[in-house]
Design a protein around this motif. Sequence first.
Motif, PDB file in Angstrom:
ATOM      1  N   GLY A 108       0.789  -1.229   0.000  1.00 15.26           N
ATOM      2  CA  GLY A 108       0.000   0.000   0.000  1.00 15.26           C
ATOM      3  C   GLY A 108       0.817   1.272   0.000  1.00 15.26           C
ATOM      4  N   ALA A 109       2.157   1.113  -0.097  1.00 14.79           N
ATOM      5  CA  ALA A 109       2.979   2.330  -0.121  1.00 14.79           C
ATOM      6  C   ALA A 109       2.807   3.029  -1.464  1.00 14.79           C
ATOM      7  N   ASP A 110       3.007   4.348  -1.449  1.00 10.64           N
ATOM      8  CA  ASP A 110       2.891   5.100  -2.691  1.00 10.64           C
ATOM      9  C   ASP A 110       4.249   5.355  -3.318  1.00 10.64           C
ATOM     10  N   ASP A 111       5.290   5.297  -2.504  1.00 12.03           N
ATOM     11  CA  ASP A 111       6.642   5.461  -3.032  1.00 12.03           C
ATOM     12  C   ASP A 111       7.621   4.793  -2.069  1.00 12.03           C
ATOM     13  N   TYR A 112       8.830   4.605  -2.569  1.00 10.75           N
ATOM     14  CA  TYR A 112       9.806   3.838  -1.808  1.00 10.75           C
ATOM     15  C   TYR A 112      11.167   4.480  -2.030  1.00 10.75           C
ATOM     16  N   LEU A 113      11.800   4.908  -0.972  1.00 11.38           N
ATOM     17  CA  LEU A 113      13.096   5.571  -1.120  1.00 11.38           C
ATOM     18  C   LEU A 113      14.139   4.834  -0.273  1.00 11.38           C
ATOM     19  N   PRO A 114      15.119   4.210  -0.937  1.00  9.74           N
ATOM     20  CA  PRO A 114      16.128   3.484  -0.151  1.00  9.74           C
ATOM     21  C   PRO A 114      17.154   4.434   0.463  1.00  9.74           C
ATOM     22  N   LYS A 115      17.615   4.060   1.633  1.00  9.16           N
ATOM     23  CA  LYS A 115      18.662   4.831   2.310  1.00  9.16           C
ATOM     24  C   LYS A 115      20.013   4.407   1.753  1.00  9.16           C
ATOM     25  N   PRO A 116      20.984   5.239   1.766  1.00  7.37           N
ATOM     26  CA  PRO A 116      20.922   6.668   2.081  1.00  7.37           C
ATOM     27  C   PRO A 116      20.337   7.442   0.904  1.00  7.37           C
TER      28      PRO A 116
END
Lengths: 478, 218
Positions: B94-102
């Motif tokens: 259900g996420a709208d976006d995904y940002l990996p660290k760093p």
Amino acid sequence: MDSVKTLRCRMLLAAAACVAAVLAVAGVALVTTFERHVLELIGRDLDVRWSQLARELTFDDAGRARIEAAGDVRYATPKSGAYWQVSENGATVLRSASLEGRDLDLEEGGEARAAGRWFEADEVGGGELYVVERELTAPSGAKGRGLKLAVALDHEQIEAARRGFQWDAAFVLGLIALVLLLGAALQLGVILQPLSRLREELAGVREGRRERLGSAVPAEVAPLAEDLNRLLDAQEELLRKARERAGALAHGLKTPIAVLSAECRRLEEDGRGEVAQRLREQVCAIQTHVEREIARARARGASAALGAYVDAAGTARRLVRVMSRMPRGEQIDWRCEAPEQLMLRMDPDDFGEVIGNLLDNARKWAAGAVTLRCEAADGSARIVVEDDGPGFGSHAQPASLTAGDRESSAGLGLVIVQDVLATYGSSLWIDRAAQHGVVSFALPVKSVAKAATVQSTTSSGSQREGMRGERLAPEAGK
Amino acid sequence: MRVLVVEDEKAIAEDVRRALDLAGYVAEVVGDGETGWFRAGVEDFSCVVLDLGLPRLDGLTVLKRLRAEGVMTPVMILTARGAWMERVEGIDAGADDYLPKPFQTEELVARVGALVRRAAGLGTPVIEAGALRIDTRRLSVTRDGRAVDLSALEFRAINYLAHHKGCVVPQSELMEHVYGGEREPDSNALEVLIGRIRRKIGADAIATRRGQGYQLGA
């Protein structure tokens, strides 16, 4: 000799050897027993013949012994194999015509002769005879004269009977051997059936049709199946832990890197841009190494991905859904052309990592369209990712994978792809002759249900011509 | 524009909060999944930035629970675990976006902005309302082509109204998104703020619906 290595051949050979040995012993015993019975019959025949001849013996007026009608025509036929002679005090006084005037050689008789039992003697013309010689006590004229009547039958008829029996016995024993061997083969089939089933199940595990070996195996094989299942469990557990460790390592390293990046920004805000820049470069270098090594640690590879397979079209669609949510993703016309249920022999996570990085690379460079195409043929599939951005040939390779900043590390994804593919014996091909970005790789196919084109967007993407490519060098990217 | 940042690593959370504040958002930080789930479920946020590795309740569970409860606030996942299939799992949850660290905070801000715009049904970062042009990336406002000098608070207010162009925004909701839910401004602070904005962009730009709230682009 390889066929002897199979359990079935070994057991069949052992069964054949046992059958041959048993039947050989049986054959010898049968022939010997047959011969003994025949000899007993001969003995009784000699008794009967002796009694008949004794009854036919008469004396003329001069007291000379005479046998008028011997009852068997063979006595009158020379060398017929049936003989008799009458001796008086050791000297032959009367003989059958079949002897042709010769005497029977009875010297070898020994005790059997003296006791009146049958014995073997040499025939004058060669060969052997069965003989019985007894003293005549009747008729009355014979008493006190030391008359003895000997009756002989030759050995040839026994030999002929024995030879005939041997052939008959060999034929019957051969049939028995054949039936026994067929029985042994049938028995082997029944016995080895669970092993065949186990082999099929093992193939199923290898090909991903089943997760573990079934429990319905004979008690003798059950420990083996259990050990194999335990081995598979252990392997899976090992991989799971390795991935967890990789994940923990990622978390453990990336979070401090993110913190250091935040510190860089703070340094810049404090007017210490030079220090911030140096620190940022080092952080980026660490980040690049970490990304690549973590990707390697996560990759299962072909040896570990026992029986793993992936639904290419399904996974690609899910990844396109992720891509379309990323920057510029909404503006790009994503096309996925893959046969439905195209099952590729690759771990789903590894496949996701490969396709994810390729699509991500295409997303960054595409002008407006990205196409993912799966072409299955002859047990393998070629997966092609095309974008309408600049081709690889027109772009220099990234200056360095350790440079760190986002632009120059754009090739890292492709290097990770190459690392993962290498563990499957495959490699990434880049079409440097193409005007736009075209990359591809090949994988073995597990199965494909039906040919169908799946389109993720309503607009159509541009089609590319055939590939002229080269392998990706470990440091390459666009 | 209230953004909830659910992140247990204080340095990262602070970095994200500062970047979002500078970009015109009201960022509120919580350090564990349970609090994050509670606040995202009961309060009104324009976006949730959700770390996956959280104490007490992991981020993926928080996300699944929120979606199961019908909370449709845009969610951006932050995680150190950047495998592509993990991203797929996050999007599927259900996420709208995904940002990996760093990550670069500029990228995070841009993507949060894209999520907020998408949720408001806006296609571009520039929102037009009559003679007004609100550039959500440059944090600037022009009227009839002339730049309007607005303070951070003033921009927050007009930015939020622009994202709900044509809709009546209740006073309490606007107050929360301008001042943040944790602060208690004076009761007439918002009226004073709207008055200042009207003086700069024109009295007719923002309409007052008595007893209901404010409306931009009626």
